[in-house]
Scaffold this motif. Structure first.
Motif, PDB file in Angstrom:
ATOM      1  N   GLU A  16       0.838  -1.191   0.000  1.00  0.00           N
ATOM      2  CA  GLU A  16       0.000   0.000   0.000  1.00  0.00           C
ATOM      3  C   GLU A  16       0.878   1.248   0.000  1.00  0.00           C
ATOM      4  O   GLU A  16       2.062   1.195   0.313  1.00  0.00           O
ATOM      5  N   TRP A  17       0.266   2.391  -0.304  1.00  0.00           N
ATOM      6  CA  TRP A  17       1.037   3.630  -0.430  1.00  0.00           C
ATOM      7  C   TRP A  17       1.773   4.014   0.853  1.00  0.00           C
ATOM      8  O   TRP A  17       2.855   4.610   0.812  1.00  0.00           O
ATOM      9  N   PHE A  18       1.215   3.645   2.006  1.00  0.00           N
ATOM     10  CA  PHE A  18       1.825   4.050   3.272  1.00  0.00           C
ATOM     11  C   PHE A  18       2.908   3.076   3.746  1.00  0.00           C
ATOM     12  O   PHE A  18       3.660   3.400   4.676  1.00  0.00           O
ATOM     13  N   GLN A  19       3.016   1.912   3.143  1.00  0.00           N
ATOM     14  CA  GLN A  19       3.924   0.896   3.680  1.00  0.00           C
ATOM     15  C   GLN A  19       5.410   1.193   3.478  1.00  0.00           C
ATOM     16  O   GLN A  19       6.200   0.933   4.388  1.00  0.00           O
ATOM     17  N   PRO A  20       5.834   1.729   2.342  1.00  0.00           N
ATOM     18  CA  PRO A  20       7.275   1.941   2.194  1.00  0.00           C
ATOM     19  C   PRO A  20       7.871   2.895   3.234  1.00  0.00           C
ATOM     20  O   PRO A  20       8.995   2.685   3.694  1.00  0.00           O
ATOM     21  N   HIS A  21       7.138   3.949   3.612  1.00  0.00           N
ATOM     22  CA  HIS A  21       7.721   4.970   4.492  1.00  0.00           C
ATOM     23  C   HIS A  21       7.013   5.107   5.832  1.00  0.00           C
ATOM     24  O   HIS A  21       7.598   5.624   6.785  1.00  0.00           O
ATOM     25  N   PHE A  22       5.753   4.666   5.925  1.00  0.00           N
ATOM     26  CA  PHE A  22       4.971   4.920   7.139  1.00  0.00           C
ATOM     27  C   PHE A  22       4.404   3.641   7.762  1.00  0.00           C
ATOM     28  O   PHE A  22       3.513   3.708   8.604  1.00  0.00           O
ATOM     29  N   ASN A  23       4.915   2.492   7.385  1.00  0.00           N
ATOM     30  CA  ASN A  23       4.304   1.237   7.812  1.00  0.00           C
ATOM     31  C   ASN A  23       4.271   1.104   9.330  1.00  0.00           C
ATOM     32  O   ASN A  23       3.266   0.707   9.916  1.00  0.00           O
TER      33      ASN A  23
ATOM     34  N   GLN B  95       3.583  13.779   8.643  1.00  0.00           N
ATOM     35  CA  GLN B  95       3.724  13.619   7.199  1.00  0.00           C
ATOM     36  C   GLN B  95       2.735  12.598   6.655  1.00  0.00           C
ATOM     37  O   GLN B  95       2.198  12.754   5.550  1.00  0.00           O
ATOM     38  N   LEU B  96       2.477  11.544   7.427  1.00  0.00           N
ATOM     39  CA  LEU B  96       1.486  10.536   7.033  1.00  0.00           C
ATOM     40  C   LEU B  96       0.113  11.179   6.858  1.00  0.00           C
ATOM     41  O   LEU B  96      -0.590  10.918   5.873  1.00  0.00           O
ATOM     42  N   ARG B  97      -0.280  12.037   7.788  1.00  0.00           N
ATOM     43  CA  ARG B  97      -1.590  12.692   7.678  1.00  0.00           C
ATOM     44  C   ARG B  97      -1.637  13.621   6.474  1.00  0.00           C
ATOM     45  O   ARG B  97      -2.654  13.688   5.772  1.00  0.00           O
ATOM     46  N   LYS B  98      -0.545  14.306   6.233  1.00  0.00           N
ATOM     47  CA  LYS B  98      -0.499  15.205   5.083  1.00  0.00           C
ATOM     48  C   LYS B  98      -0.611  14.424   3.782  1.00  0.00           C
ATOM     49  O   LYS B  98      -1.348  14.811   2.858  1.00  0.00           O
ATOM     50  N   GLU B  99       0.109  13.314   3.683  1.00  0.00           N
ATOM     51  CA  GLU B  99       0.064  12.479   2.480  1.00  0.00           C
ATOM     52  C   GLU B  99      -1.336  11.892   2.280  1.00  0.00           C
ATOM     53  O   GLU B  99      -1.837  11.820   1.152  1.00  0.00           O
ATOM     54  N   ARG B 100      -1.971  11.507   3.362  1.00  0.00           N
ATOM     55  CA  ARG B 100      -3.341  10.982   3.287  1.00  0.00           C
ATOM     56  C   ARG B 100      -4.281  12.038   2.704  1.00  0.00           C
ATOM     57  O   ARG B 100      -5.101  11.738   1.837  1.00  0.00           O
TER      58      ARG B 100
ATOM     59  N   ALA C 283      -2.058  18.899  13.804  1.00  0.00           N
ATOM     60  CA  ALA C 283      -1.808  17.455  13.888  1.00  0.00           C
ATOM     61  C   ALA C 283      -0.643  17.164  14.818  1.00  0.00           C
ATOM     62  O   ALA C 283      -0.677  16.209  15.608  1.00  0.00           O
ATOM     63  N   ARG C 284       0.391  17.984  14.751  1.00  0.00           N
ATOM     64  CA  ARG C 284       1.569  17.783  15.599  1.00  0.00           C
ATOM     65  C   ARG C 284       1.186  17.840  17.079  1.00  0.00           C
ATOM     66  O   ARG C 284       1.645  17.022  17.892  1.00  0.00           O
ATOM     67  N   GLU C 285       0.339  18.788  17.433  1.00  0.00           N
ATOM     68  CA  GLU C 285      -0.098  18.905  18.823  1.00  0.00           C
ATOM     69  C   GLU C 285      -0.947  17.711  19.236  1.00  0.00           C
ATOM     70  O   GLU C 285      -0.805  17.185  20.347  1.00  0.00           O
ATOM     71  N   ILE C 286      -1.844  17.278  18.366  1.00  0.00           N
ATOM     72  CA  ILE C 286      -2.702  16.132  18.667  1.00  0.00           C
ATOM     73  C   ILE C 286      -1.868  14.873  18.857  1.00  0.00           C
ATOM     74  O   ILE C 286      -2.096  14.071  19.760  1.00  0.00           O
ATOM     75  N   ILE C 287      -0.874  14.694  18.015  1.00  0.00           N
ATOM     76  CA  ILE C 287      -0.023  13.497  18.080  1.00  0.00           C
ATOM     77  C   ILE C 287       0.807  13.504  19.362  1.00  0.00           C
ATOM     78  O   ILE C 287       0.952  12.483  20.027  1.00  0.00           O
TER      79      ILE C 287
END
Length: 305
Positions: free
Chosen positions: A98-105, A164-169, A143-147
């Motif tokens: 999936e798109w998230f697996q290479p960098h955000f798995n 970055q994952l949220r931004k890419e999504r 998002a940074r504050e929530i995380i």
């Protein structure tokens, strides 16, 4: 739910060009279940030398499909050559990352993977969020504050990768040629619930105004005195997302994320119950888009010096 064509092969081939691996796995599972018909799962399992649970996982898209198993099942079910080829291509696609697996798995929660793999393919997306601004609409700063606070992430690299994952999504959902028609419902209290400084909150309000100007995006707030919102919260539904797909796509689903668990609902009665709750929140409890925009403007004033 998605229409079922008389001849699925052409639809498979049309859809597989854009189908994500997750979507391919779901479509494959649905079609294998249809082909099995009244044949008992234990008979199908015997055809591939496997357990009944493996047949169930394959039909539910809960594990990567084995291409040989798909071929053997297609033969056992008496599928024609064109259908066997289509099923095999879906199986091949379903095994790709999936798109998230290479960098955000490692920072993608397992319960979110199906949602992330399907939402960009939806024709219609309706979501309700009770606690914070929807992840599809968050700024990087918010998002940074929530995380940091909600997910208790402390390492800088981990926080930044999740941001970055949220931004890419968001880019995959909204910055495509044909984004889904989107309705985002949020509790009105989200506009006052602070995440970071006034500057962070003001930036988030501006983002909401910007997104509300996009064609096909509707942002509305559920009023604080709504009994329906209280019912949704008491049911443990911190958020709900309803995804509909085009012809040849996956079946309609509802994703529920509560305070202690997350799940996907596809059974007709259960699905309809949650869809009706979303529709009632939209139709009976939420302010209009114009009124909701005024709420955001008012909130922006509170956070702007």
């Amino acid at each position: 739910m998605s229409a079922v064509p008389d001849d699925p092969v052409g639809i498979f081939r049309a859809f597989e060009r854009e189908a994500t691996p997750t979507a391919a796995a779901v479509i494959l599972g649905v079609e294998l279940r249809k082909l099995r018909g009244e044949l008992p799962a234990k008979v199908a399992a015997k055809a591939i030398g496997a357990s009944v649970s493996k047949i169930s996982r394959l039909e539910r898209a809960e594990s990567p499909p084995d291409i040989r198993d798909v071929r053997d099942l297609a033969d056992r079910y008496g599928a024609d050559a064109g259908t066997r080829e289509a099923l095999e291509q879906l199986a091949i696609r379903a095994r790709e990352p999936e798109w998230f697996q290479p960098h955000f798995n490692d920072c993608t929660a397992h319960w979110l993977r199906r949602l992330f793999g399907l939402e960009a393919l939806a024709t219609d997306l309706m979501t309700y969020e009770s606690g914070v601004v929807s992840g599809l609409l968050q700024t990087s700063e918010y998002a940074r504050e929530i995380i940091r606070t909600g997910l208790h992430a402390r390492e800088h690299d981990e926080v930044e990768r999740r941001v970055q994952l949220r931004k890419e999504r968001q880019l995959r959902v909204f910055d495509q040629a044909t984004p889904p028609r989107t309705v985002v419902l949020m509790d009105q209290a989200v506009l006052r619930r602070r995440a970071g400084s006034d500057q962070v909150m003001a930036g988030q309000m501006l983002k909401l105004l910007e997104m509300s100007d996009r064609p096909g995006v509707s942002i509305r707030f559920v009023k604080e005195d709504s009994a329906l919102a209280a019912n949704a919260a008491s049911a443990g539904s911190g958020s709900m997302t309803h995804l509909k797909f085009g012809v040849g796509g996956p079946p309609t689903i509802v994703y529920l994320e509560g305070y202690e668990e997350a799940s996907y609902r596809t059974k007709e009665d259960d699905l309809e119950r949650h869809v009706q709750l979303l529709l009632r929140l939209s139709g009976e409890a939420a302010a209009s888009t114009a009124e909701s925009r005024e709420m955001v403007v008012e909130a922006l004033g509170r956070f702007t010096p």
